[in-house]
Design an enzyme around this catalytic site. Structure first.
Site: not given
Ligand SMILES: *[C@@H]1O[C@H](CO)[C@@H](O)[C@H](O)[C@H]1NC(C)=O
Length: 364
Positions: A44, A339, A342
């Site tokens: 990610s 978040d 991340h």
């Protein structure tokens, strides 16, 4: 009188180097083979939206992701991710890297860069099974398919030149620890000690790099692990367990040990593969510095993310805050984390600039 000035007076016309050499140094351009494309593998930290096309809960193609730019693409950020900045810096004529599975892009777009990364993936195939995301071996399979499509599109010789002249960016490994080993979601914690698991992962990284080389990759940057014990999610977990109010140092030590083993492996492998230029993009110290002293880089908070409470949300749980008044912080540029896991676009840009300066902009 300063000694240097005295020396200058005594030897007024004696340059340190013979004149022709001096001239050569002055005019020699930075000799660097042209970078043809940027090809991305990983998780990610660099996924540009491949997970949108597969049935997994690990996704972010909805608000507030992409809140600030360029909309909810599936990047786990309020904006762009590190590899988008590399593409810009490498002069590829595009300030982002499209996802291979994004139906809005075709082989003509992928010819200057493509992303095979999948959020939630790891070096260990067991990690990718936790949330049914695209395992690394499948990312390599997609690369094989890409090469065949590229050859059909450009012709064999030109396609070969693109593959050989590309920079490859690999960013993977964090999930093997935080989503798998330490999260007890698979049996790995029963099968391996942390040092054994680290060695296992680095062996997988070695096999992956050798396979990429066999497929034509030459300039490869493998990003080391960041201080994963300082992710807001891991801070909150450590706090809940009553062990600390700060970063989880056990996780950070695992990241450092992985990075050391990775660097050793890469140095050895690079010597075995003729023409290979494999580098570890060292991110740990720089990013830990940002997290420990956010104010120095113009950030207000590094302990929680901008989305929701900032302590556990990622993906759908962050999405749940999209419509809530004040559900995200007003200025994400003030936060290191978007978040609970991340970084914000601004933090990604900063780290990307550091890695461009030290690694991705320095391939010969
Ligand atoms: C990268 O290098 C540029 C040019 O030397 C410099 O201005 C910038 O501060 C560097 N960025 C980082 C994050 O190291």
């Amino acid at each position: 009188m300063a000694a240097a000035a005295m020396l200058a007076r005594r030897h007024p016309v004696q340059p340190a180097l013979p004149l022709p050499l001096l001239l050569l140094l002055a005019v020699a351009p930075t000799v660097r083979a042209r970078v043809t494309a940027l090809i991305v593998f990983g998780d990610s930290t660099v996924d540009a939206g491949n997970n949108n096309a597969i049935p997994t809960v690990v996704r972010s193609n909805f608000p507030p992701y992409g809140r600030d730019f360029p909309g909810a693409t599936g990047r786990f950020s309020n904006g762009r991710v590190a590899t988008d900045f590399y593409s810009e810096a490498l002069g590829l004529g595009r300030d982002f890297v499209p996802a291979y599975l994004d139906p809005d892009y075709g082989i003509q777009d992928f010819a200057i860069g493509v992303c095979f990364a999948s959020a939630g993936s790891g070096l260990d195939v067991a990690t990718s099974r936790v949330f049914r995301v695209i395992p690394l071996w499948k990312q390599v399979d997609m690369f094989r398919e890409y090469k065949a499509r590229l050859a059909a599109h450009l012709g064999a010789a030109e396609a070969h030149a693109v593959v050989a002249g590309a920079v490859y960016a690999v960013s993977i490994g964090t999930n093997d620890f935080i989503e798998n080993y330490y999260a007890l979601t698979t049996t790995r914690f029963l099968e391996f000690t942390v040092p054994e698991y680290t060695e296992y992962l680095v062996g997988l990284a070695r096999a992956f790099l050798a396979e990429l080389y066999g497929l034509g990759a030459r300039r490869i940057g493998f990003t080391g692990l960041a201080a994963m014990g300082c992710l807001p999610l891991e801070r909150a977990r450590a706090r809940a367990l009553g062990t600390s109010g700060g970063c989880d140092e056990r996780y950070n030590a695992a990241a450092r040990a992985f990075n050391a083993a990775l660097a050793g492996m890469v140095a050895e492998l690079g010597g075995e593969l003729p023409g290979a230029e494999i580098r570890v993009a060292e991110v740990y110290d720089f990013f830990e510095g940002v997290v420990r002293d956010p104010a120095r880089h113009g950030f207000a908070r590094a302990d929680v993310g901008c989305c929701g409470t900032g302590t556990y949300e990622t993906g759908y749980t962050c999405g749940a805050w999209a419509a809530a008044p004040g559900g995200t912080c007003p200025d994400a540029d003030r936060y290191v984390f978007w978040d609970a896991v991340h970084p914000t676009e601004r933090a990604s840009r900063l780290v990307a600039e550091h890695l461009i300066n030290t690694t991705f902009g320095r391939f010969e």
